[in-house]
Design a protein around this motif. Structure first.
Motif, short mmCIF file in Angstrom:
data_model
loop_
_atom_site.label_atom_id
_atom_site.label_comp_id
_atom_site.label_asym_id
_atom_site.label_seq_id
_atom_site.Cartn_x
_atom_site.Cartn_y
_atom_site.Cartn_z
N GLY A 183 0.99 -1.18 0.02
CA GLY A 183 0.04 0.01 -0.09
C GLY A 183 0.77 1.26 -0.04
N ARG A 184 0.69 2.15 1.13
CA ARG A 184 1.44 3.35 0.82
C ARG A 184 2.67 3.13 2.00
NH1 ARG A 184 -2.63 7.66 3.15
NH2 ARG A 184 -0.76 9.29 2.90
N THR A 185 2.99 1.99 2.34
CA THR A 185 4.07 1.58 3.38
C THR A 185 5.47 1.32 2.58
OG1 THR A 185 2.71 1.18 5.04
CG2 THR A 185 5.08 0.57 5.37
N GLN A 186 6.53 1.95 2.53
CA GLN A 186 7.48 1.45 1.89
C GLN A 186 8.29 0.27 2.84
OE1 GLN A 186 8.11 2.93 -1.22
NE2 GLN A 186 6.16 3.79 -0.47
N VAL A 187 9.00 -0.53 2.06
CA VAL A 187 9.29 -1.82 2.77
C VAL A 187 10.66 -2.28 2.13
CG1 VAL A 187 9.17 -4.25 3.21
CG2 VAL A 187 6.97 -2.82 2.96
N SER A 188 11.77 -2.10 3.07
CA SER A 188 13.14 -2.42 2.82
C SER A 188 13.54 -3.67 3.67
CB SER A 188 14.08 -1.29 2.79
OG SER A 188 13.74 -0.49 1.80
N SER A 189 13.99 -4.75 3.06
CA SER A 189 14.61 -5.93 4.01
C SER A 189 15.85 -6.63 3.27
CB SER A 189 13.06 -6.77 3.83
OG SER A 189 13.79 -8.04 4.71
N LEU A 190 16.49 -7.18 4.28
CA LEU A 190 17.58 -8.02 4.00
C LEU A 190 17.85 -8.90 4.95
CD1 LEU A 190 20.45 -8.06 2.52
CD2 LEU A 190 21.34 -6.54 4.08
N GLY A 191 18.01 -10.16 4.36
CA GLY A 191 18.36 -11.19 5.58
C GLY A 191 18.18 -12.58 4.69
N VAL A 192 17.72 -13.39 5.82
CA VAL A 192 17.62 -15.04 5.43
C VAL A 192 16.33 -15.35 4.71
CG1 VAL A 192 17.98 -17.36 6.07
CG2 VAL A 192 19.45 -15.43 7.11
N GLU A 193 16.06 -16.02 3.70
CA GLU A 193 14.81 -16.53 3.52
C GLU A 193 14.95 -17.83 3.43
OE1 GLU A 193 11.36 -16.36 3.47
OE2 GLU A 193 11.77 -14.36 2.51
N ARG A 194 13.81 -18.63 3.64
CA ARG A 194 13.49 -19.91 3.34
C ARG A 194 12.35 -20.34 2.59
NH1 ARG A 194 10.75 -24.22 5.70
NH2 ARG A 194 11.55 -26.26 5.86
#
Length: 237
Positions: A99-110
């Motif tokens: 929506g209107r929220t900006q999302v930045s992510s870094l890390g482990v994914e399974r």
């Protein structure tokens, strides 16, 4: 000089050659994938999402989490006995929005994978842990805006109620507001194997009996994995 019949024969041959070439274009990648094994197919499937983009549907959330840009790296694949299921571990660098929220992510994914026919596909989502963290953050935002204490309580990790610190006082202050609006402007996420850290830039608007309220700030949360979900392991405020 060629006759009409000769040109017809040549045209038929050309059509056959083009059809064979098209069949090879579709068949060769599959044959190469089979020859390389499931590990190569799964890695290719994840890397292909970088070009196609990610759109992650979150249960109970109307809008999907969409990527602007993302990259999978350091991918390792564990194929389960029987060869019909596998799990891919990777690092994911994600930039997008809900929506209107900006999302930045870094890390482990399974990412669990299953074989469907001749193809390996994600069992559910291509980034299930990122989706789980964003979902719990959005659930908290909506519960705060709606004043839903029961929903908020369900987002806390077991045992958190006994050690809330000053968070309850802040929560009560938010709940006192009339015509309350709580917006998350950005979420910066760091995902590890069993926990996550989220930093939220927020804006709170509402009305007290004595004055209007329009505040901005930043909070940091710790979350812990609980099965396939994440719950808050620190205060909600």
């Amino acid at each position: 000089m060629r006759s009409v019949e000769d040109w017809s024969r040549l045209g038929g041959v050309l059509i056959l050659v083009l059809a064979a070439a098209a069949a090879l274009v579709l068949l060769v990648p599959r044959l190469l994938g089979v020859a390389a094994g499931p590990e190569a197919e799964i890695i290719t499937a994840l890397k292909n999402t970088e070009r196609e983009g990610l759109s992650l549907t979150l249960p109970g959330v109307q809008e999907p989490l969409r990527s602007r840009e993302h990259h999978f790296a350091r991918i390792t694949v564990n194929v389960e006995p029987g060869g019909e299921r596998a799990v891919a571990w990777a690092t994911l660098d994600f930039d997008g929005q809900l929506g209107r929220t900006q999302v930045s992510s870094l890390g482990v994914e399974r990412v669990p994978f299953v074989r469907r026919g001749r193809e390996w596909v994600p069992e559910n989502l291509a980034a299930p842990r990122l989706a789980a963290v964003v979902r719990v953050l959005e659930s908290r935002r909506r519960a705060l805006e709606a004043g839903d204490r029961q929903a908020l309580a369900g987002l806390r990790a077991p045992g958190l109620e006994a050690n809330m610190g000053g968070g309850e006082a802040e929560l009560e202050r938010v709940m006192e507001l009339q015509r309350r609006r709580y917006r998350a402007e950005t979420w910066f996420l760091r995902l590890e194997r069993d926990d996550a850290v989220a930093t939220e830039a927020w804006r709170l608007e509402g009305q007290l009996p004595s004055r209007p309220v329009d505040e901005k700030g930043q909070r940091r949360f710790s979350l812990i994995r609980n099965g396939e979900e994440f719950l808050f392991s620190s205060g909600l405020m």
